[in-house]
Scaffold this active site. Sequence first.
Site, mmCIF file in Angstrom:
data_model
loop_
_atom_site.group_PDB
_atom_site.id
_atom_site.type_symbol
_atom_site.label_atom_id
_atom_site.label_comp_id
_atom_site.label_asym_id
_atom_site.label_seq_id
_atom_site.Cartn_x
_atom_site.Cartn_y
_atom_site.Cartn_z
ATOM 1 N N ASP A 83 -3.573 3.402 0.668
ATOM 2 C CA ASP A 83 -2.567 3.084 -0.354
ATOM 3 C C ASP A 83 -1.749 4.299 -0.775
ATOM 4 O O ASP A 83 -0.525 4.264 -0.788
ATOM 5 C CB ASP A 83 -3.247 2.501 -1.612
ATOM 6 N N ARG A 129 -10.552 6.021 -14.224
ATOM 7 C CA ARG A 129 -9.090 5.823 -14.231
ATOM 8 C C ARG A 129 -8.377 6.457 -15.417
ATOM 9 O O ARG A 129 -7.373 7.144 -15.231
ATOM 10 C CB ARG A 129 -8.735 4.340 -14.137
ATOM 11 N N ASP A 165 -7.092 -1.656 -11.914
ATOM 12 C CA ASP A 165 -6.738 -0.241 -11.952
ATOM 13 C C ASP A 165 -5.303 -0.010 -12.433
ATOM 14 O O ASP A 165 -5.021 0.936 -13.162
ATOM 15 C CB ASP A 165 -6.958 0.392 -10.571
ATOM 16 N N SER A 181 -11.738 -1.340 1.079
ATOM 17 C CA SER A 181 -11.104 -0.532 0.055
ATOM 18 C C SER A 181 -12.242 0.055 -0.785
ATOM 19 O O SER A 181 -12.980 -0.669 -1.454
ATOM 20 C CB SER A 181 -10.194 -1.406 -0.805
HETATM 21 N N1 ARG Z 1 -13.534 -4.135 -9.591
HETATM 22 C C1 ARG Z 1 -13.808 -2.777 -9.907
HETATM 23 C C2 ARG Z 1 -13.056 -2.368 -11.143
HETATM 24 O O1 ARG Z 1 -12.190 -3.048 -11.559
HETATM 25 C C3 ARG Z 1 -13.632 -1.856 -8.766
HETATM 26 C C4 ARG Z 1 -12.243 -1.448 -8.388
HETATM 27 C C5 ARG Z 1 -12.315 -0.619 -7.173
HETATM 28 N N2 ARG Z 1 -11.062 -0.097 -6.779
HETATM 29 C C6 ARG Z 1 -10.723 0.055 -5.494
HETATM 30 N N3 ARG Z 1 -9.570 0.593 -5.287
HETATM 31 N N4 ARG Z 1 -11.480 -0.307 -4.526
HETATM 32 O O2 ARG Z 1 -13.324 -1.361 -11.732
#
Ligand code: ARG
Length: 395
Positions: free
Chosen positions: A13, A93, A122, A172
């Site tokens: 990404d 984050r 995110d 991912s």
């Molecule tokens: N579902 C999780 C969250 O919202 C994990 C997100 C993981 N992000 C990724 N880019 N794979 O915190």
Amino acid sequence: MSKVILAFSGGLDTSVCVKYLQNLHKLDVITLTVDVGQNDDFDEIKKISSELGAIEHIYVDSKKEFIQNYVTPAIKANALYQQKYPLATALARPLIASKAVDMAKKFNATSISHGCTGKGNDQVRFDLTIRSLDPSLNIIAPIRDMNLTRDKELKYANENGIKISEIAKKYSIDENLWGRAIEGGLLENLENEPSSDSLKYVQQDNTSTEYITIGFEKGIPISLNSQKMDLEKLIDDLNSIAGSHGVGIIDHIEDRVVGIKSREVYEAPAALVLIEAHKDLEKLVLTNSELRFKLLVDEQWAWLSYSGLWLDPLLSDLNAFVEKTQQRVNGEIKVKMHNGSYRVVGRKSMFSLYSNDTVTYLSNSNYDQTLAKGFVALWGLQSTAANSKIMENKE
Ligand code: ARG
């Protein structure tokens, strides 16, 4: 040319983002990698950034800050979203976003960019933290804005000579010291069990049993097997120990902020064991009233951090309560690990409210059970009266 700070991991990404920011937005790209214990090859990330033509690459080691200001309060709040997810990505984050804001100031950048899609949490965490800290910054999310998908991105990467690792093509992945999230690929089919190629910490071929002891002071883990150590090392060690016993896989259906139900797989051996031990110690030292109220606070805490509201004043209000409760959370918890299971088997604390003299069924008990009869009658006064009325009026 105006400058943009791009939160950069070197993965699919964010690599694609560099090109879009340069070609479409005509911006000079400064890539920023924040080290939150993801164990990546940071030299390689720097190399990828310069190959993509970024004008500068910044590496910030934020491990200490991550542990102190994000993971520690999460332990104190037993933070598990939907009773399962220890929030590793969610906690990192806002920290990454705040570093991006700092760097935007330092380098006079007018925009911040991130590689989040429009389908996840995110984007919410990045955007809301950036807006809370500096509303004048422009936020660019190329993947979301251009409606890109992984297949399109892989094609674009291929055409533009962007190199992507094999594992990043399959899943991912987002990782930090507190846990690792694995999404996409085979896991999108709910019937597929996570295969071992998607896992990093958790092994499933160890049948031995191991006992560990975790010492807590004011709710913070301070020792492992009676050896004092800083929390970063303790988490790191515990990820290996618990992971080697098959402990730490979370596989659940999660409700994202944007309304999507998703299948999420995580590895978080240390987080699961530490939260379980911490909860157990709280049950020993806090009163029933404190515990019942804290359960509500903990649930809110997890929701606010999950849903991108890290800077909402309510979170610091809740932290003030949690902090106060932790003053007596001192003691030692013994955990047994075997074949994927972890269980508290021993506990001690100088603030323990457990009293052997009270609870014992032997004659030396200091508890006068003859007082109980009256208590029980009064306790159930309304409840038993209500049931009599229901019966009386049945026919
Ligand atoms: N579902 C999780 C969250 O919202 C994990 C997100 C993981 N992000 C990724 N880019 N794979 O915190």
